[in-house]
Motif scaffolding. Structure first.
Motif, PDB file in Angstrom:
ATOM      1  N   GLU A  66      35.735  39.378  65.225  1.00 46.82           N
ATOM      2  CA  GLU A  66      36.834  40.570  65.229  1.00 46.82           C
ATOM      3  C   GLU A  66      36.656  41.307  66.753  1.00 46.82           C
ATOM      4  OE1 GLU A  66      39.186  42.141  63.162  1.00 46.82           O
ATOM      5  OE2 GLU A  66      39.089  39.848  62.393  1.00 46.82           O
ATOM      6  N   ILE A  67      37.836  41.569  66.967  1.00 45.86           N
ATOM      7  CA  ILE A  67      37.896  42.676  68.189  1.00 45.86           C
ATOM      8  C   ILE A  67      38.335  43.861  67.801  1.00 45.86           C
ATOM      9  CG2 ILE A  67      38.698  43.411  70.588  1.00 45.86           C
ATOM     10  CD1 ILE A  67      38.231  40.349  71.429  1.00 45.86           C
ATOM     11  N   GLU A  68      38.046  44.846  67.587  1.00 46.44           N
ATOM     12  CA  GLU A  68      38.606  46.173  66.806  1.00 46.44           C
ATOM     13  C   GLU A  68      38.693  47.148  67.880  1.00 46.44           C
ATOM     14  OE1 GLU A  68      37.014  44.981  62.308  1.00 46.44           O
ATOM     15  OE2 GLU A  68      36.059  46.599  63.490  1.00 46.44           O
ATOM     16  N   ILE A  69      39.598  47.811  67.997  1.00 45.44           N
ATOM     17  CA  ILE A  69      39.808  49.003  68.975  1.00 45.44           C
ATOM     18  C   ILE A  69      40.400  50.098  68.271  1.00 45.44           C
ATOM     19  CG2 ILE A  69      41.200  49.611  70.885  1.00 45.44           C
ATOM     20  CD1 ILE A  69      39.569  47.059  71.478  1.00 45.44           C
ATOM     21  N   GLY A  70      39.372  51.276  68.265  1.00 42.33           N
ATOM     22  CA  GLY A  70      39.689  52.222  67.905  1.00 42.33           C
ATOM     23  C   GLY A  70      40.613  53.488  68.546  1.00 42.33           C
ATOM     24  N   GLY A  71      41.368  54.161  67.929  1.00 41.55           N
ATOM     25  CA  GLY A  71      42.666  54.915  68.528  1.00 41.55           C
ATOM     26  C   GLY A  71      43.630  55.090  68.185  1.00 41.55           C
ATOM     27  N   CYS A  72      44.822  55.365  68.618  1.00 42.54           N
ATOM     28  CA  CYS A  72      46.022  55.643  68.184  1.00 42.54           C
ATOM     29  C   CYS A  72      47.067  55.081  69.190  1.00 42.54           C
ATOM     30  CB  CYS A  72      46.443  57.113  67.955  1.00 42.54           C
ATOM     31  SG  CYS A  72      45.699  57.406  65.935  1.00 42.54           S
ATOM     32  N   PRO A  73      48.232  54.766  68.888  1.00 47.57           N
ATOM     33  CA  PRO A  73      49.355  54.624  69.567  1.00 47.57           C
ATOM     34  C   PRO A  73      49.468  56.001  70.240  1.00 47.57           C
ATOM     35  CG  PRO A  73      50.178  53.600  67.573  1.00 47.57           C
ATOM     36  CD  PRO A  73      48.876  54.538  67.390  1.00 47.57           C
ATOM     37  N   TYR A  74      49.933  55.760  71.737  1.00 48.47           N
ATOM     38  CA  TYR A  74      50.028  56.865  72.407  1.00 48.47           C
ATOM     39  C   TYR A  74      51.075  57.948  71.960  1.00 48.47           C
ATOM     40  CZ  TYR A  74      50.487  59.773  76.836  1.00 48.47           C
ATOM     41  OH  TYR A  74      50.279  60.525  77.743  1.00 48.47           O
ATOM     42  N   GLY A  75      50.710  59.274  71.882  1.00 49.56           N
ATOM     43  CA  GLY A  75      51.432  60.179  71.177  1.00 49.56           C
ATOM     44  C   GLY A  75      51.205  60.384  69.862  1.00 49.56           C
ATOM     45  N   LYS A  76      50.060  59.728  68.965  1.00 49.76           N
ATOM     46  CA  LYS A  76      49.957  59.727  67.562  1.00 49.76           C
ATOM     47  C   LYS A  76      48.776  60.235  67.784  1.00 49.76           C
ATOM     48  CE  LYS A  76      53.929  58.377  66.018  1.00 49.76           C
ATOM     49  NZ  LYS A  76      55.034  59.221  65.110  1.00 49.76           N
ATOM     50  N   TYR A  77      48.197  60.895  66.416  1.00 46.97           N
ATOM     51  CA  TYR A  77      46.729  61.059  65.807  1.00 46.97           C
ATOM     52  C   TYR A  77      46.745  61.350  64.461  1.00 46.97           C
ATOM     53  CZ  TYR A  77      47.994  66.151  64.544  1.00 46.97           C
ATOM     54  OH  TYR A  77      48.590  67.069  64.020  1.00 46.97           O
ATOM     55  N   GLY A  78      45.687  61.560  63.915  1.00 45.96           N
ATOM     56  CA  GLY A  78      45.269  61.381  62.452  1.00 45.96           C
ATOM     57  C   GLY A  78      44.645  60.394  61.996  1.00 45.96           C
ATOM     58  N   CYS A 124      51.612  63.771  68.176  1.00 44.78           N
ATOM     59  CA  CYS A 124      51.181  64.860  68.824  1.00 44.78           C
ATOM     60  C   CYS A 124      52.047  65.826  69.421  1.00 44.78           C
ATOM     61  CB  CYS A 124      50.619  64.268  70.150  1.00 44.78           C
ATOM     62  SG  CYS A 124      49.120  63.330  70.206  1.00 44.78           S
ATOM     63  N   PRO A 125      51.620  67.009  69.389  1.00 50.35           N
ATOM     64  CA  PRO A 125      52.431  68.247  69.666  1.00 50.35           C
ATOM     65  C   PRO A 125      53.367  68.053  70.917  1.00 50.35           C
ATOM     66  CG  PRO A 125      50.302  69.148  69.496  1.00 50.35           C
ATOM     67  CD  PRO A 125      50.244  67.547  69.459  1.00 50.35           C
ATOM     68  N   GLU A 126      54.594  68.230  70.986  1.00 51.52           N
ATOM     69  CA  GLU A 126      55.411  68.089  72.000  1.00 51.52           C
ATOM     70  C   GLU A 126      54.991  68.440  73.220  1.00 51.52           C
ATOM     71  OE1 GLU A 126      60.318  68.643  72.781  1.00 51.52           O
ATOM     72  OE2 GLU A 126      59.453  69.521  70.789  1.00 51.52           O
ATOM     73  N   CYS A 144      46.800  63.626  72.823  1.00 54.65           N
ATOM     74  CA  CYS A 144      46.211  64.839  72.040  1.00 54.65           C
ATOM     75  C   CYS A 144      44.960  64.114  71.413  1.00 54.65           C
ATOM     76  CB  CYS A 144      47.005  65.341  70.995  1.00 54.65           C
ATOM     77  SG  CYS A 144      47.626  64.217  69.762  1.00 54.65           S
ATOM     78  N   ASP A 145      43.975  65.082  70.802  1.00 54.97           N
ATOM     79  CA  ASP A 145      42.760  64.798  70.271  1.00 54.97           C
ATOM     80  C   ASP A 145      43.170  63.970  68.990  1.00 54.97           C
ATOM     81  OD1 ASP A 145      40.621  65.487  67.826  1.00 54.97           O
ATOM     82  OD2 ASP A 145      39.765  65.515  69.681  1.00 54.97           O
ATOM     83  N   LEU A 146      42.480  62.756  68.698  1.00 57.41           N
ATOM     84  CA  LEU A 146      43.010  61.854  67.447  1.00 57.41           C
ATOM     85  C   LEU A 146      42.612  62.643  66.121  1.00 57.41           C
ATOM     86  CD1 LEU A 146      42.253  58.280  69.061  1.00 57.41           C
ATOM     87  CD2 LEU A 146      44.284  59.697  69.212  1.00 57.41           C
ATOM     88  N   ILE A 147      41.931  63.337  66.093  1.00 60.51           N
ATOM     89  CA  ILE A 147      41.331  63.890  64.965  1.00 60.51           C
ATOM     90  C   ILE A 147      42.127  65.239  64.833  1.00 60.51           C
ATOM     91  CG2 ILE A 147      39.453  64.853  63.576  1.00 60.51           C
ATOM     92  CD1 ILE A 147      37.558  62.903  64.916  1.00 60.51           C
ATOM     93  N   GLY A 198      44.600  66.831  66.860  1.00 57.18           N
ATOM     94  CA  GLY A 198      45.879  66.941  67.394  1.00 57.18           C
ATOM     95  C   GLY A 198      45.815  67.891  68.418  1.00 57.18           C
ATOM     96  N   ASN A 199      44.888  68.412  68.841  1.00 57.89           N
ATOM     97  CA  ASN A 199      44.673  69.508  69.811  1.00 57.89           C
ATOM     98  C   ASN A 199      45.105  68.707  71.224  1.00 57.89           C
ATOM     99  OD1 ASN A 199      44.008  71.523  67.935  1.00 57.89           O
ATOM    100  ND2 ASN A 199      41.940  71.368  68.685  1.00 57.89           N
ATOM    101  N   CYS A 200      45.884  69.342  72.152  1.00 57.78           N
ATOM    102  CA  CYS A 200      46.126  68.604  73.311  1.00 57.78           C
ATOM    103  C   CYS A 200      44.815  68.510  74.528  1.00 57.78           C
ATOM    104  CB  CYS A 200      47.100  69.665  74.097  1.00 57.78           C
ATOM    105  SG  CYS A 200      48.780  69.674  73.098  1.00 57.78           S
ATOM    106  N   LEU A 201      44.557  67.661  75.013  1.00 53.84           N
ATOM    107  CA  LEU A 201      43.428  67.153  75.663  1.00 53.84           C
ATOM    108  C   LEU A 201      43.569  67.766  77.191  1.00 53.84           C
ATOM    109  CD1 LEU A 201      42.411  63.527  74.152  1.00 53.84           C
ATOM    110  CD2 LEU A 201      41.575  65.832  73.532  1.00 53.84           C
ATOM    111  N   PHE A 202      44.523  67.527  77.670  1.00 49.83           N
ATOM    112  CA  PHE A 202      44.880  67.702  79.042  1.00 49.83           C
ATOM    113  C   PHE A 202      45.653  69.059  79.454  1.00 49.83           C
ATOM    114  CE2 PHE A 202      43.718  63.262  78.731  1.00 49.83           C
ATOM    115  CZ  PHE A 202      42.625  63.394  79.391  1.00 49.83           C
ATOM    116  N   GLY A 203      45.628  70.062  78.296  1.00 48.93           N
ATOM    117  CA  GLY A 203      46.408  71.092  78.563  1.00 48.93           C
ATOM    118  C   GLY A 203      47.754  71.184  78.149  1.00 48.93           C
ATOM    119  N   CYS A 204      48.712  72.141  78.468  1.00 49.50           N
ATOM    120  CA  CYS A 204      50.169  72.070  77.924  1.00 49.50           C
ATOM    121  C   CYS A 204      51.072  72.054  79.016  1.00 49.50           C
ATOM    122  CB  CYS A 204      50.118  73.607  77.475  1.00 49.50           C
ATOM    123  SG  CYS A 204      49.114  73.884  75.993  1.00 49.50           S
ATOM    124  N   SER A 205      52.265  71.595  78.665  1.00 52.75           N
ATOM    125  CA  SER A 205      53.393  71.636  79.477  1.00 52.75           C
ATOM    126  C   SER A 205      53.650  73.049  80.008  1.00 52.75           C
ATOM    127  CB  SER A 205      54.606  71.204  78.846  1.00 52.75           C
ATOM    128  OG  SER A 205      54.494  69.752  78.482  1.00 52.75           O
TER     129      SER A 205
END
Length: 682
Positions: free
Chosen positions: A354-366, A373-375, A381-384, A386-393
């Motif tokens: 098995e090759i298992e890759i943890g994460g989420c499709p870009y823009g998703k979390y949970g 992820c917030p618009e 965003c943080d996968l757990i 949902g906080n924005c990792l690199f700041g806000c627009s």
């Protein structure tokens, strides 16, 4: 399922020296403290509960220690936390000069008051607290929200205290690592992250979980991944491909979630690889490689994250080391995962299952990447949480970038102030554009530009083009050079009133006499370059010079006597040259007619001369008569009266005589005009 604590009371080690606890945080700084009573000395100094956590870390009473009041049946000092935490160690300093007061103390954990549902961590049953002025107590109990020091019939005095542990659901250095998802309700030991209540069998395939290691023995349920099945497997059922030789199974078994089906690799080269592709970007936080029984214990395994299929030259290296049977925590965003096996020698083989890759499709979390992820996140965003990792627009704030800038602020991180020239304080929180427009004298996207030359007022819609070089104050429109306006404008404060029709020049003090349409109010030029009768020039403001008349002064009155004529119609003012007649002397006449006219002039002139001489003789005769009368009256009247009377007579008789002479002269002149007109009209 009813759960029972695996944490049993155990022997407590009390240290007489301190060793730093670096793996957890000092929870005493993250809650509130209180005590049942507070001691106040004779000088009014209060020894409140906060002194125990403020320091300094020593046993000196004068440096500040907390103390309860005296003569109470029970006393306590307590720390109250905002949420559940696992306490692992408590360090405290006792008062040096009165340490015996803490003999017999007890240390309790509780989730309510001191007297309800408490759990004992330590008791000084031998009443020997005074022997250890610096104490360190380890505890392994249920998660708690309150920590109490309790005693009876004495004081509770603490000079300094530190309470170490982790919030429930976290572990490790500074408690920044989340407990494994397979742990029931995410309860894990702060020291190593292992599950306290066991693993969550619902995330394990066939519900098989090793209670000691917390590892799912049969692999994960479909869609889960990692050694403990803690992450969402972003490549589950994705298409896999390979560039290998000697393998025995389809490469797609690497993503089927079944740890019993593997790809057997018998030989490798520097170009050997396996690739798992995604249709879109994935946000990768973990990698787990599951190998079968035949696996090299040494040799590098490489994992790349790439956005180019079948190539890792420009990719991000996620892992490059010997195999370890643990989750590999990474941070990357890409479309393809490329695994490069170790170079095999001799009869060595590799079974990779098995090759298992943890994460989420870009823009998703949970937990299952079910949330978006917030618009307004700038990036993933943080996968757990949902906080924005690199700041806000631009224009947004908050952990989830769900709060627009406060009124009066805008831009990146809301650090910029709305323009002071906005009509109201509100501006667009993203762009800074003034919502209600600009104050007088300002324009532009965010009202930061002064009106351009020649404009002022609301929205810079008013003009002051009459000001010299178009310079006026952008707010009120006053000309900066206020002594004069441009030609074509009436002089005033704003120089914004243009000349009336047929006027031009500075202060509109010139008039043009164009033939049909008014002239240009600025230049004075006539549009058709034609002037009315009697005028010439570009602005038709110059009278014809002597001898010229008509439109544009284009005509010469050369047949008028001395070229003297009216500038409008060309009528001759003092007669015609010889050989011409008419008002404009434009009709030629014969020589005989000219002789008759000259004879008429001679007769008229002689008659006029005779009349003038006659009048002069009459005036002289009248004056002589008056003088004779004055001499005969001298004997009767005095000289002064005679002189006044003489003057009066002279004035009356002289004026009468002059008026008679004038009447005769006019009569002679009228006779001449009648003769001349009669001749001309022949």
């Amino acid at each position: 399922m009813k759960m029972f604590s695996k944490l049993q009371p155990r022997v407590i080690f009390i240290a007489t020296f301190f060793m730093s606890v670096t793996s957890q945080v000092n929870l005493a700084l993250h809650g509130t403290v209180a005590q049942e009573t507070t001691y106040v000395d004779g000088d009014g100094n209060s020894y409140n509960a906060n002194l125990a956590i403020e320091g300094p870390a020593n046993n000196n009473w004068k440096d500040g220690c907390s103390s309860t009041g005296a003569n109470q049946a029970t006393q306590w000092w307590g720390l109250f936390l905002p949420k559940f935490a696992y306490i692992t160690n408590i360090k405290f300093y006792l008062r040096k000069d009165e340490s015996q007061r803490m003999n017999g103390f007890r240390l309790y954990f509780a989730n309510d008051s001191m007297y309800y549902k408490t759990e004992l961590c330590y008791r000084d049953s031998e009443y020997q607290a005074y022997l250890n002025l610096k104490q360190s107590i380890d505890c392994d109990l249920s998660p708690t929200k309150n920590v109490y020091f309790f005693n009876r019939e004495t004081y509770v005095e603490l000079c300094y205290i530190e309470i170490f542990g982790c919030w429930k659901g976290t572990w490790g250095t500074n408690c920044i690592t989340d407990c494994p998802g397979e742990c029931i309700d995410r309860h894990c030991y702060p020291q190593n992250g292992s599950c306290i209540w066991g693993c969550d069998e619902q995330k394990c395939s066939h519900g098989k979980c090793d209670a000691k290691t917390d590892v799912c023995t049969k692999g994960c349920v479909p869609g889960r991944g990692g050694r403990y099945c803690t992450f969402y497997n972003t490549v589950y059922k994705r298409t896999a491909k390979q560039s290998l030789s000697g393998h025995s199974s389809s490469t797609n078994v690497l993503t089927d979630g079944n740890t019993t089906t593997c790809v057997s690799i018998g030989s490798t080269t520097s170009n050997s690889y396996m690739q798992i592709g995604n249709e879109s970007l994935i946000f990768i936080t973990g990698v787990y490689l599951f190998f079968g029984d035949r696996n090299l214990t040494v040799g590098n395994h490489e994992v790349y994250c790439s956005n180019t299929t079948d190539s890792w030259a420009d990719g991000t290296l996620l892992y490059n080391a010997d195999y370890i049977n643990e989750n590999i925590y990474v941070f990357a965003i890409c479309k393809y995962i490329i695994y490069i096996p170790s170079i095999l020698h001799g009869n060595s083989k590799i079974d990779i299952c098995e090759i298992e890759i943890g994460g989420c499709p870009y823009g998703k979390y949970g937990d299952s990447c079910q949330s978006t992820c917030p618009e307004q996140c700038r990036g993933p965003c943080d996968l757990i949480t949902g906080n924005c990792l690199f700041g806000c627009s631009v224009g947004w704030l908050g952990d989830k970038c769900d709060r627009a800038c406060d009124e009066g602020k805008f831009g990146d991180q809301c650090l910029r102030d709305c323009s002071a020239n906005c009509l109201s304080s509100a501006c667009d929180y993203m762009t800074g554009k003034c919502k209600a427009g600009c104050k007088k004298g300002w324009e532009g996207f965010n009202c930061t530009e002064e009106c351009s030359n020649g404009n002022f007022g609301w929205n810079c819609s008013e003009t002051c083009n009459g000001c010299i070089v178009n310079e006026c104050y952008h707010i009120n429109g006053d000309c900066k050079i206020d002594s004069v306006c441009k030609p074509g404008y009436v002089y005033g404060k704003y120089c914004n009133q243009t000349c009336e029709a047929w006027h031009f020049g500075t202060n509109c003090n010139k008039m043009c006499n164009c033939l049909k349409k008014p002239c240009n109010i600025f230049t004075g030029k006539c549009p058709d370059q034609s002037c009315k009768m009697g005028w010439k020039g570009d602005s038709c403001d110059q009278e014809c010079v002597s001898g010229y008349f008509g439109f544009n002064c284009a005509y010469l009155c050369e047949t008028c006597f001395n070229q003297s004529c009216d500038i409008f119609e060309g009528n001759c003012r003092v007669g015609c040259n010889d050989g011409y007649r008419g008002r404009k002397c434009e009709m030629p006449v014969s020589a005989e007619s000219s002789a008759i006219i000259r004879f008429g002039f001679f007769i008229g002139g002689s008659a006029s001369m005779f009349v003038v001489l006659l009048i002069i003789w009459m005036v002289i005769t009248a004056r002589r008569r008056i003088l004779k009368k004055q001499e005969s009256r001298k004997a009767i009247n005095n000289s002064n009266s005679n002189e006044q009377h003489y003057d009066d007579i002279m004035k009356m008789e002289g004026l009468s005589a002059y008026q008679d002479l004038a009447k005769q002269t006019v009569t002679v002149s009228n006779d001449y005009d009648q003769i001349n007109n009669a001749y001309v009209n022949q």
